[in-house]
Design a protein around this motif. Structure first.
Motif, PDB file in Angstrom:
ATOM      1  N   GLU A 281       6.933  -0.578 -15.667  1.00 57.94           N
ATOM      2  CA  GLU A 281       7.059   0.301 -14.501  1.00 57.94           C
ATOM      3  C   GLU A 281       6.396  -0.326 -13.269  1.00 57.94           C
ATOM      4  O   GLU A 281       6.948  -0.297 -12.165  1.00 57.94           O
ATOM      5  CB  GLU A 281       6.436   1.662 -14.809  1.00 57.94           C
ATOM      6  N   LEU A 282       5.214  -0.895 -13.476  1.00 53.16           N
ATOM      7  CA  LEU A 282       4.491  -1.522 -12.370  1.00 53.16           C
ATOM      8  C   LEU A 282       5.289  -2.680 -11.784  1.00 53.16           C
ATOM      9  O   LEU A 282       5.491  -2.762 -10.571  1.00 53.16           O
ATOM     10  CB  LEU A 282       3.128  -2.018 -12.853  1.00 53.16           C
ATOM     11  N   CYS A 283       5.757  -3.576 -12.637  1.00 56.50           N
ATOM     12  CA  CYS A 283       6.470  -4.753 -12.137  1.00 56.50           C
ATOM     13  C   CYS A 283       7.825  -4.380 -11.530  1.00 56.50           C
ATOM     14  O   CYS A 283       8.292  -5.045 -10.601  1.00 56.50           O
ATOM     15  CB  CYS A 283       6.642  -5.767 -13.263  1.00 56.50           C
ATOM     16  N   SER A 284       8.434  -3.305 -12.028  1.00 55.30           N
ATOM     17  CA  SER A 284       9.721  -2.875 -11.495  1.00 55.30           C
ATOM     18  C   SER A 284       9.594  -2.279 -10.096  1.00 55.30           C
ATOM     19  O   SER A 284      10.612  -2.060  -9.417  1.00 55.30           O
ATOM     20  CB  SER A 284      10.379  -1.865 -12.438  1.00 55.30           C
ATOM     21  N   GLU A 285       8.372  -2.028  -9.649  1.00 56.93           N
ATOM     22  CA  GLU A 285       8.162  -1.576  -8.274  1.00 56.93           C
ATOM     23  C   GLU A 285       8.448  -2.695  -7.269  1.00 56.93           C
ATOM     24  O   GLU A 285       8.615  -2.437  -6.073  1.00 56.93           O
ATOM     25  CB  GLU A 285       6.728  -1.070  -8.090  1.00 56.93           C
ATOM     26  N   PHE A 286       8.510  -3.929  -7.774  1.00 56.43           N
ATOM     27  CA  PHE A 286       8.803  -5.083  -6.933  1.00 56.43           C
ATOM     28  C   PHE A 286      10.227  -5.563  -7.234  1.00 56.43           C
ATOM     29  O   PHE A 286      10.680  -5.491  -8.386  1.00 56.43           O
ATOM     30  CB  PHE A 286       7.782  -6.183  -7.197  1.00 56.43           C
ATOM     31  N   GLN A 305       2.108 -10.440  -0.283  1.00 52.68           N
ATOM     32  CA  GLN A 305       2.104  -9.195  -1.059  1.00 52.68           C
ATOM     33  C   GLN A 305       1.116  -9.212  -2.220  1.00 52.68           C
ATOM     34  O   GLN A 305       0.984  -8.203  -2.927  1.00 52.68           O
ATOM     35  CB  GLN A 305       3.510  -8.888  -1.581  1.00 52.68           C
ATOM     36  N   ASP A 308      -1.468  -6.384  -2.133  1.00 56.02           N
ATOM     37  CA  ASP A 308      -0.859  -5.096  -2.477  1.00 56.02           C
ATOM     38  C   ASP A 308      -0.617  -4.998  -3.971  1.00 56.02           C
ATOM     39  O   ASP A 308      -0.843  -3.939  -4.586  1.00 56.02           O
ATOM     40  CB  ASP A 308       0.458  -4.926  -1.713  1.00 56.02           C
ATOM     41  N   PHE A 309      -0.172  -6.107  -4.591  1.00 53.90           N
ATOM     42  CA  PHE A 309       0.029  -6.109  -6.038  1.00 53.90           C
ATOM     43  C   PHE A 309      -1.282  -5.842  -6.770  1.00 53.90           C
ATOM     44  O   PHE A 309      -1.337  -5.038  -7.712  1.00 53.90           O
ATOM     45  CB  PHE A 309       0.621  -7.447  -6.498  1.00 53.90           C
ATOM     46  N   ARG A 312      -2.185  -2.195  -6.563  1.00 54.89           N
ATOM     47  CA  ARG A 312      -1.373  -1.348  -7.447  1.00 54.89           C
ATOM     48  C   ARG A 312      -1.759  -1.547  -8.912  1.00 54.89           C
ATOM     49  O   ARG A 312      -1.779  -0.606  -9.699  1.00 54.89           O
ATOM     50  CB  ARG A 312       0.115  -1.655  -7.252  1.00 54.89           C
ATOM     51  N   LYS A 316      -3.203   1.291 -11.384  1.00 58.78           N
ATOM     52  CA  LYS A 316      -2.500   1.575 -12.639  1.00 58.78           C
ATOM     53  C   LYS A 316      -3.449   1.563 -13.827  1.00 58.78           C
ATOM     54  O   LYS A 316      -3.359   2.421 -14.726  1.00 58.78           O
ATOM     55  CB  LYS A 316      -1.399   0.544 -12.851  1.00 58.78           C
TER      56      LYS A 316
END
Length: 320
Positions: A281-286, A305, A308-309, A312, A316
């Motif tokens: 889910e986290l990686c799919s935000e990118f 970025q 920001d990563f 996040r 998480k």
């Protein structure tokens, strides 16, 4: 014509090994580095062709699956990554399970009723699913030394899949697959003292030693981010190094950041082993991110970025 489309990591290779040892057939091999997952883009099937797809996300390949079905092909799809909506079609057969403790080779093992289970155990170890590997091996009556052998082989095959291009790897995944296919059992390959395996072992331990010398970019006690240098060895080790760190600190989340050939970063994320959720889910935000619940990644993260990563990632997996 037959097409075998598979991820170039341990899970994809061992899944196809099991299938072709049980059901031999000549085929066109379509594979690549671990992050090269839109492999179906390379397949242009004709009516009556069979396409076997192993260990790549259906979510990322759905348009290609629909195209192949419209072209009259039969598709057999086995995977454990984020799938999304699965197309309904009489020519599509799917074995998909996104449980965090499942891998594609274990699904194939279930399908084949354990015919080549030791290869499935190799794959599970390669995917850092150590408990799942041990459970699968429980009926094989293996010694502790044999289990260690399967684990090291799985890690080394998986290690060979990481890089920004095939040239970064010690062996192209299709070449490694063909080498392994000559052995019905991984123990036969190991006892043969094959030069391929010796090269993978030596490369893995050398690259791991280099990675262990790099200080974290960020560490708040819950999340660790390590930025590796812009070198081939760093691109090769990034994924299995994440697994290594996760095993040493199972309550922490880890991100291994390497430079890619687009002028940005490639990121490998490992959720805490005690809480294998949310990495996909986290990686799919990118835009270029995806994966599975316990382990995921981002193919291209612009340099600007990265803060920001990290923010996040900390949100998480930080303290509740």
């Amino acid at each position: 014509m037959n097409y075998d489309v598979f991820n170039g990591d341990a899970d994809g290779i061992c899944a196809l090994l099991q299938l072709r040892l049980a059901e031999p057939k000549s085929s066109v091999l379509v594979t690549g580095i671990k992050r090269d997952i839109e492999l179906l883009d390379r397949v242009n099937a004709k009516p009556g062709d069979d396409v076997t797809v192993l260990d790549i996300s259906l979510h990322k390949n759905r348009p290609h699956v629909q195209r192949l079905l419209e072209q009259g092909a039969r598709v057999f799809y086995v995977d454990h990554h984020l799938a999304g909506e699965i197309p309904e079609h009489a020519a599509l057969t799917t074995l998909i399970d996104t449980d965090a403790n499942m891998c594609t080779s274990l699904l194939v093992d279930r399908y084949l009723q354990g015919q080549y289970r030791d290869w499935a155990v190799v794959a599970a170890f390669g995917d850092n699913l150590n408990q799942s590997a041990e459970q699968a091996a429980s009926g094989l009556n293996l010694s502790a030394a044999q289990m260690d052998q399967l684990k090291e082989l799985g890690v080394c095959i998986n290690y060979n899949s990481y890089g920004s291009c095939v040239e970064d790897l010690h062996y192209p995944p299709d070449q490694l697959y063909k080498c392994l296919l000559a052995y019905k059992s991984p123990f036969d390959f190991i006892s043969d003292e094959h030069s391929v395996y010796k090269k993978l072992q030596a490369g893995y331990y050398e690259d791991l030693m280099r990675a262990n010398q790099i200080e974290p970019e960020y560490d708040n006690g819950h999340v660790v981010v390590i930025v590796l240098p812009d070198t081939i060895w760093a691109r090769r080790i990034n994924g299995v190094y994440g697994n290594e760190l996760a095993n040493k600190a199972p309550t922490k989340a880890h991100a291994i950041v390497t430079h890619n050939n687009q002028g940005g970063y490639q990121v490998s994320v490992r959720a805490p082993l005690v809480n294998k959720t949310g990495a996909d889910e986290l990686c799919s935000e990118f835009p270029t991110g995806g994966g599975r619940k316990g382990a995921a990644g981002i193919n291209h993260l612009p340099v600007e970025q990265l803060p920001d990563f990290i923010k996040r990632l900390s949100q998480k997996y930080g303290p509740v």
